[in-house]
Design an enzyme around this catalytic site. Structure first.
Site, short mmCIF file in Angstrom:
data_model
loop_
_atom_site.label_atom_id
_atom_site.label_comp_id
_atom_site.label_asym_id
_atom_site.label_seq_id
_atom_site.Cartn_x
_atom_site.Cartn_y
_atom_site.Cartn_z
N GLU A 251 0.82 -1.21 0.00
CA GLU A 251 0.00 0.00 0.00
C GLU A 251 0.86 1.25 0.00
O GLU A 251 0.61 2.20 -0.75
CB GLU A 251 -0.92 0.00 1.22
CG GLU A 251 -1.86 1.18 1.28
CD GLU A 251 -2.77 1.21 0.06
OE1 GLU A 251 -2.59 2.11 -0.78
OE2 GLU A 251 -3.63 0.33 -0.05
N ASP A 255 0.83 4.01 -3.13
CA ASP A 255 0.40 5.40 -2.92
C ASP A 255 1.48 6.40 -3.32
O ASP A 255 1.22 7.36 -4.04
CB ASP A 255 0.05 5.61 -1.44
CG ASP A 255 -1.20 4.85 -1.00
OD1 ASP A 255 -1.99 4.48 -1.87
OD2 ASP A 255 -1.36 4.63 0.21
N SER A 454 -7.42 1.71 -3.87
CA SER A 454 -6.23 2.32 -3.27
C SER A 454 -5.42 3.08 -4.31
O SER A 454 -4.73 4.05 -3.98
CB SER A 454 -5.32 1.25 -2.66
OG SER A 454 -5.73 0.92 -1.36
N ASP A 491 -18.56 9.78 -17.95
CA ASP A 491 -19.66 9.01 -17.37
C ASP A 491 -19.50 7.52 -17.69
O ASP A 491 -19.31 7.15 -18.85
CB ASP A 491 -21.00 9.53 -17.90
CG ASP A 491 -22.19 9.00 -17.13
OD1 ASP A 491 -21.99 8.41 -16.06
OD2 ASP A 491 -23.32 9.19 -17.60
N ILE A 492 -19.57 6.68 -16.67
CA ILE A 492 -19.46 5.23 -16.83
C ILE A 492 -20.86 4.65 -16.69
O ILE A 492 -21.51 4.85 -15.65
CB ILE A 492 -18.52 4.60 -15.79
CG1 ILE A 492 -17.20 5.37 -15.73
CG2 ILE A 492 -18.29 3.13 -16.09
CD1 ILE A 492 -16.42 5.42 -17.01
N GLY A 505 -25.27 9.44 -15.55
CA GLY A 505 -25.16 10.33 -14.41
C GLY A 505 -24.53 9.62 -13.22
O GLY A 505 -23.84 8.62 -13.37
N ASP A 507 -23.90 7.24 -10.14
CA ASP A 507 -24.35 5.93 -9.72
C ASP A 507 -23.48 5.44 -8.56
O ASP A 507 -22.42 6.01 -8.28
CB ASP A 507 -24.34 4.92 -10.88
CG ASP A 507 -22.98 4.77 -11.53
OD1 ASP A 507 -22.07 4.26 -10.85
OD2 ASP A 507 -22.82 5.16 -12.70
#
EC number: 3.4.-.-
Length: 530
Positions: A251, A255, A454, A491-492, A505, A507
């Site tokens: 992690e 990052d 992450s 937009d997915i 829109g 979700d």
């Protein structure tokens, strides 16, 4: 007379634990008392004005915030008097963070707060110290205290990354296509820039890194001058690499490498803290209040289902996040990697906190079909759960009311039904998270491919840093602006994360969508006020 701190629901993880007996009464521990702020009503008013787009409302500088909203000296004095009466040591007082940190023995803290501290064991998190009984406070201190943290040492959060499984083709035939962070920034149209003059705060609750390994990774990307890395030790937290890429070291590397590759001229301040509610909250509080490094954006890739948080802890954390919003600090947090159930496997829907805080930019996940230099061909909700690979977290909060900027939205379910959004919806935005189309990074000097939400939090944090650097001012709490300008995102509309489906829109899978860097820069760049 004494009063009890507001009642906590018992997280199920505690109910599922086995009591091993009492703690050693002579064991010394640290406990954090969080105090109310001065003029809290005015702070609430300011944040509401920022949420509604009031043109007269402006974020405060750290200095102005400290002057107006630090803990009251009388409340601090009462906490110190309380400590002396119970032979507790005052280790640290920070009026700006509104905390008083005490140390003492188990026996002393049991007597001071009227609780019983015992050792517990849970099948998934191991042994920890837990509290039974409500926290009792004397009348003269009761109204001033908002939370008492550290009596419970239970691990509070988990990192939200996934290693790419070997020899497993990506869904839809996009097998083998992985990306460096720089390539993803290009595919998403991030504005030119390197984040110069900005500081990105990264919160870590375990693990660590070796500077030589990180520098080797950046050199491999052709970054000759790597970002400046600063370690900030919070409480007992330290940069302590374990050498296990499957653990928190993975992690930490993910990052730093994503944020640093996209904003290489920014300072990266890594706040190391213990994995407990007290450690987590203190780490973010330290970043928000840091007048030395002055981060303009905070990236958080750790979290846990709302159901595992005690009420006092979640509320205290949310007040810290509110302070970030009031000071124009963007907080990006991963929404989780276990779909709409957030890993609890009880058949119910859960969202991840702190991503569910209304003061946080909740970052969900997609799967990207693209080729570097050729653009994005398609992008769908990340869901590899059928092959054990995880899915983007998202859903509807049980803790937080519907924010002003989400009013009028609807939540679409995988069965095709749709209902009005009644409480805080998660996530707000998304980005590539599938390990199958993941990020080319390096952990402890070993190249690997990783995904998970992450990766999305530092991706967005680095984008914000670029925008801030170009504008010469902080974008700040971006949620209200983004919801007014949904066209600034990609937009997915395909896929699901379990219970919820992507739709036109907003979700509960991918929020408003993935980054369209140039358009986001146009709406988020705040020019410095004269």
């Amino acid at each position: 007379m004494a009063r009890h701190l507001h009642a906590d629901r018992e997280p199920r993880i505690v109910a599922e634990s086995k009591c091993l007996g009492p703690c050693d009464p002579a064991e010394r521990i640290h406990v954090t008392i969080m105090l109310r702020r001065q003029e809290e009503g005015q702070l609430d008013t300011l944040v509401h004005q920022l949420a509604t787009g009031d043109a007269q409302a402006k974020p405060l500088s750290r200095a102005a915030f400290a002057q107006r909203f630090s803990a009251h000296p009388d409340d601090i004095r009462k906490a110190e008097d309380f400590a002396r009466r119970h032979q507790l040591t005052v280790d640290r007082v920070d009026p700006v963070e509104s905390v008083v940190v005490l140390s003492g023995t188990i026996q002393q803290f049991e007597a001071a707060f009227g609780v019983k501290l015992e050792r517990f064991e849970h099948r998934s998190i191991g042994q920890y110290r837990g509290r039974s009984g409500p926290i009792a406070l004397p009348d003269d201190l009761g109204d001033a205290v908002t939370a008492v943290l550290g009596l419970d040492s239970r691990p509070q959060a988990r990192p939200h990354f996934r290693l790419r499984p070997p020899f497993r083709p990506a869904r839809g035939g996009a097998a083998g296509v992985t990306f460096t962070p720089v390539q993803l920034a290009s595919l998403y149209g991030f504005p030119a820039g390197d984040g110069a003059g900005q500081c990105i705060a990264i919160v870590e609750l375990g693990g660590g890194y070796r500077a030589a390994d990180i520098q080797q990774y950046f050199r491999g990307l052709g970054i000759t001058t790597p970002p400046t890395l600063v370690d900030v030790n919070v409480g007992t937290g330290r940069n302590a690499p374990s050498g296990d890429p499957n653990g928190p070291d993975g992690e930490v590397a993910l990052d730093i490498e994503i944020a640093g590759a996209i904003a290489p001229a920014a300072k990266i301040a890594v706040y190391f803290a213990s994995n407990s509610d007290a450690g987590f909250i203190q780490a973010v509080n330290a970043a928000v209040s840091d007048t030395t490094n002055k981060p303009s954006v905070i990236s958080i890739s750790w979290g846990g289902p709302e159901a595992v948080w005690q009420t006092q802890s979640a509320q205290a954390f949310n007040r810290v996040l509110q302070a970030a919003a009031a000071q124009g600090i963007t907080v990006c947090a991963a929404s989780g990697d276990s779909g709409s159930g957030d890993g609890l496997q009880d058949g119910a829907d859960h969202v991840d906190f702190p991503a569910s805080s209304p003061y946080v930019l909740g970052c969900g996940g997609t799967q990207l079909d693209a080729l570097p230099g050729q653009g994005i061909r398609s992008e769908v909700t990340w869901n590899d759960e059928a092959s054990g690979g995880g899915a983007g977290g998202g859903g509807v909060s049980t803790l937080f009311d519907l924010p002003t900027w989400q009013q009028g939205l609807a939540v679409t379910r995988a069965d095709g039904s749709s209902t009005p959004l009644a409480k805080r919806g998660v996530p707000d935005v998304a980005g590539d998270a599938s390990p199958q189309t993941g990020y080319e990074v390096s952990v402890a000097g070993t190249p690997t491919v990783m995904g998970g939400t992450s990766a999305v939090a530092p991706l967005w944090a680095a984008l914000i840093a670029r925008i801030n650097a170009a504008a010469g001012a902080s974008a700040g709490w971006v949620n209200p602006v983004l919801y007014k300008n949904p066209g600034a995102l990609r937009d997915i509309t395909q896929g699901s994360n379990g219970t919820y489906a992507a739709a036109s829109g907003w979700d509960a899978c991918t929020g408003l969508g993935s980054p369209n860097g140039a358009q986001l820069a146009a709406i988020l760049a705040r020019k410095p006020s004269s």
